[in-house]
Design a protein around this motif. Structure first.
Motif, PDB file in Angstrom:
ATOM      1  N   ARG A 162       0.845  -1.203   0.000  1.00 58.39           N
ATOM      2  CA  ARG A 162       0.000   0.000   0.000  1.00 58.39           C
ATOM      3  C   ARG A 162       0.882   1.257   0.000  1.00 58.39           C
ATOM      4  O   ARG A 162       0.569   2.243  -0.670  1.00 58.39           O
ATOM      5  CB  ARG A 162      -0.934  -0.001   1.215  1.00 58.39           C
ATOM      6  CG  ARG A 162      -2.025  -1.067   1.117  1.00 58.39           C
ATOM      7  CD  ARG A 162      -3.057  -0.941   2.218  1.00 58.39           C
ATOM      8  NE  ARG A 162      -3.991  -2.041   2.196  1.00 58.39           N
ATOM      9  CZ  ARG A 162      -5.025  -2.124   1.373  1.00 58.39           C
ATOM     10  NH1 ARG A 162      -5.249  -1.171   0.487  1.00 58.39           N
ATOM     11  NH2 ARG A 162      -5.828  -3.171   1.388  1.00 58.39           N
TER      12      ARG A 162
ATOM     13  N   SER B 225       1.485  -8.626  -7.960  1.00 53.57           N
ATOM     14  CA  SER B 225       0.742  -7.506  -7.398  1.00 53.57           C
ATOM     15  C   SER B 225      -0.177  -7.983  -6.276  1.00 53.57           C
ATOM     16  O   SER B 225      -0.627  -9.129  -6.262  1.00 53.57           O
ATOM     17  CB  SER B 225      -0.089  -6.828  -8.492  1.00 53.57           C
ATOM     18  OG  SER B 225      -0.958  -5.867  -7.932  1.00 53.57           O
TER      19      SER B 225
ATOM     20  N   THR C 166      -2.974  -6.194  -5.562  1.00 55.38           N
ATOM     21  CA  THR C 166      -4.255  -5.513  -5.768  1.00 55.38           C
ATOM     22  C   THR C 166      -5.433  -6.481  -5.775  1.00 55.38           C
ATOM     23  O   THR C 166      -6.586  -6.064  -5.623  1.00 55.38           O
ATOM     24  CB  THR C 166      -4.245  -4.741  -7.100  1.00 55.38           C
ATOM     25  OG1 THR C 166      -3.888  -5.638  -8.153  1.00 55.38           O
ATOM     26  CG2 THR C 166      -3.229  -3.609  -7.067  1.00 55.38           C
TER      27      THR C 166
END
Length: 491
Positions: free
Chosen positions: A107, A314, A316
Motif C-alpha cells: 500500500r 501484485s 491488488t
C-alpha cells in the motif's frame, strides 16, 4: 494416430525468454504485463533494501542453473522475495495470509507510485517539442517518390515512375528489365525507358541502374567525366576490371599500366550500392548482456541486470480474494494468473543465471583472449561448456544466440568464442579464428608486386607450428573476402 513430442506452453515460454536478447525480452515481458493483471514491473530505484539484497543474492548464486529444457516445478512463490515455497498454490488461506503480511508495504508502494503527476504548461510544451523533434529514417523508395512529386513529370509519367520505383531494390538497382516491365504493364518500352532515364537523375547518384557497370557510369556522367580513362575502363573493359587484369586493360586502351592503376584507384571511390545509406540495418544498436572487467589479476563477470525487467506479484487482488462472496470462477482465474506470473518470474531469474554461468565458463577458458587479444583465442565447443554448466548443448546455443559480451578487448557476440580448432605440432589447439587472423596479417604485410600464394601461406603457417591444408587456406581466404594471389598482384 501418431505419437509426437510437444513442448508445453510454459516450456516454450521459458525457452523463448532464454533465447531472446535484452531488447526483445523487454518487449515480451511488456506483452505479458498487459495480459496478466497480477504482474507488476518495479523500477530498481523503487525496490526496498530487502528486495535488492535478495535479488543480488540470487543473481550471484554459484549453483548451476537448471536446464531450461526441464520446466520449473509448479511451486508457490513469495511475491516479496520471489523465492520458492513448499506451500501448494491452491492453498488459498495460506496464500491470503502471506499477502496480508505484505499489505502495508504494498500500500505504501502504490501510494508513492500512483501519485498524480502535475506538469506546468512549460513542462508540457517541452515534452511535446521533444516528441515532435523525433524523426524516423526515410526509406529509399520514399525518398524517390518524394522526388517524383517534386519533379515536372506528367501525370501518366508519374504512374510509370511509381511502377519503376517499386521495382528498385534496397541497394538501388532496377530488378526488372524494361521489356519485362512493358510486358507486365502493357506500356510501350520507349515510354518506360524515358521515365527510367529521368529517375536515374535523382539522388542518390547511380540510382535505377540495371547493373554495376551502368551504376558506375551514371556516377561519372553526373560529374562530367565521360572523357576520362576511368570511364573508358568501365565502359569497355568491365569484365577485365572485375578480374584485375591490369596489363590486358592497358593493352586494350593503349595506355600504360601506371595510368590504369591510378584510374582504378579513382574508380574505387565510386559507390557500388547507391541505396546503402537508406538501409535500415545501418541503425542497429547492441546492448551487451554480459560485462567482463579486469580487476587486478581477476576477471569479474556480471550480467546486465539493469535492463532486465524486475517483476513482482501484485497485491491488488488481495481485497478480491478476501471477499467471502467471490465466485469460484473468479478465484480460479486469479489462481491461474498467479501461477503464470510466478513461472515468468522464475524463468527470468533462471535465464539470467544460465547466461551468467555460461559466460563465466567462456571467460575461464578464453582468459588469454581477454588479456592478449584475438590471436590467443582457443578452440571451444558448446558441448564443453554445457558439461561444466550442467545443461544441454542446445540450451547453451539458445543462451548465446544474439547475445553480446563486453570484454577488455571490445564487444563480441558470445557465439564468437565458440570455434573449431587446428592442432599444432606442439599438440596445443589453435582456433580457426586465430588462424584467419594470422592469414589476414600475412597478406596485409606481403609485397603487392609479389603476393603470397596459398601454398606459400601454408609453409609460413607450418613454420609457426600450425598444420593446415592448402584448400583450408583457400577457404579461410575466401571467408575473409581476400582475392587469390594473381588478382592481388599490382604491376
Amino acid at each position: 494416430m501418431t505419437l509426437s513430442q510437444v513442448l508445453a506452453p510454459q516450456l516454450q515460454q521459458s525457452l523463448a525468454l532464454l533465447q531472446a536478447p535484452t531488447l526483445e525480452l523487454k518487449a515480451m515481458v511488456a506483452q505479458e504485463l498487459e495480459q496478466n493483471p497480477m504482474l507488476e514491473e518495479l523500477e530498481i530505484t523503487e525496490m526496498t533494501q530487502e528486495e535488492k539484497e535478495s535479488r543480488e543474492t540470487e543473481d550471484t548464486a554459484a549453483a548451476a542453473p537448471a536446464d531450461p529444457a526441464e520446466p520449473p516445478a509448479d511451486v508457490a512463490f513469495d511475491p516479496a522475495t520471489e523465492k520458492d515455497s513448499n506451500a501448494p498454490v491452491d492453498d488459498f488461506q495460506a496464500e491470503l495470509e502471506r499477502l496480508t503480511q505484505l499489505d502495508q508495504e504494498w500500500r505504501d508502494h502504490f501510494a508513492q507510485t500512483n501519485l498524480p503527476i502535475r506538469q506546468n504548461q512549460d513542462d508540457e510544451e517541452k515534452r511535446q517539442f521533444m516528441f515532435d523533434s523525433l524523426v524516423s529514417s526515410m526509406s529509399l523508395q520514399e525518398s524517390l517518390l518524394e522526388q517524383v512529386r517534386m519533379s515536372d513529370l506528367m501525370e501518366d509519367q508519374r504512374q510509370i515512375a511509381e511502377m519503376v520505383i517499386g521495382n528498385i531494390d534496397d541497394y538501388g538497382y532496377l530488378q526488372s528489365s524494361v521489356d519485362e516491365l512493358s510486358f507486365a504493364t502493357n506500356i510501350r518500352p520507349e515510354k518506360i525507358f524515358e521515365v527510367l532515364k529521368i529517375i536515374q537523375t535523382f539522388h542518390p547518384t547511380g540510382i535505377g541502374a540495371r547493373d554495376l557497370r551502368e551504376c558506375l557510369l551514371l556516377q561519372l556522367e553526373r560529374d562530367g567525366k565521360q572523357d576520362t580513362l576511368e570511364y573508358r575502363i568501365i565502359s569497355e573493359c568491365m569484365e577485365a576490371l572485375g578480374k584485375r587484369r591490369i596489363p590486358e586493360i592497358a593493352r586494350t586502351l593503349d595506355t600504360t599500366v601506371e595510368d590504369v592503376q591510378s584510374a582504378i584507384a579513382r574508380i574505387a571511390n565510386l559507390e557500388p550500392r547507391p541505396g546503402r545509406a537508406f538501409l535500415s540495418d545501418s541503425n542497429q544498436y547492441i546492448l551487451p548482456e554480459v560485462f567482463v572487467q579486469k580487476v587486478g589479476d581477476d576477471l569479474i563477470v556480471s550480467t546486465n541486470n539493469d535492463h532486465v525487467p524486475h517483476l513482482r506479484i501484485s497485491n491488488t487482488y488481495k481485497d478480491l480474494l478476501a471477499q467471502a462472496d467471490s465466485s469460484p470462477e473468479v478465484r480460479e482465474y486469479i489462481r491461474e494468473k498467479i501461477r503464470a506470473g510466478k513461472f515468468l518470474i522464475k524463468s527470468l531469474h533462471q535465464r539470467q543465471q544460465t547466461i551468467l554461468n555460461i559466460a563465466k565458463e567462456i571467460v575461464k577458458r578464453q582468459r588469454e583472449f581477454m588479456e592478449k587479444g584475438v590471436a590467443f583465442l582457443k578452440p571451444l565447443t558448446m558441448v564443453q561448456v554445457a558439461e561444466v554448466v550442467g545443461v544441454h548443448e542446445t540450451t547453451v546455443s539458445r543462451a548465446v544466440s544474439g547475445k553480446y559480451m563486453e570484454t577488455p578487448q571490445g564487444i563480441y557476440e558470445m557465439k564468437y568464442f565458440f570455434t573449431s580448432g587446428i592442432q599444432t605440432t606442439s599438440g596445443v589447439g589453435v582456433s580457426n579464428t586465430s588462424v584467419k587472423e594470422l592469414i589476414a596479417d600475412m597478406i596485409k604485410e606481403e609485397k603487392t608486386s609479389k603476393p603470397l600464394s596459398d601454398e606459400e601461406i601454408v609453409k609460413l603457417l607450418t613454420d609457426k607450428g600450425i598444420k593446415i591444408a592448402r584448400r583450408t587456406v583457400a577457404k579461410y581466404r575466401f571467408e575473409l573476402n581476400i582475392l587469390p594471389s594473381h588478382l592481388r598482384k599490382v604491376y
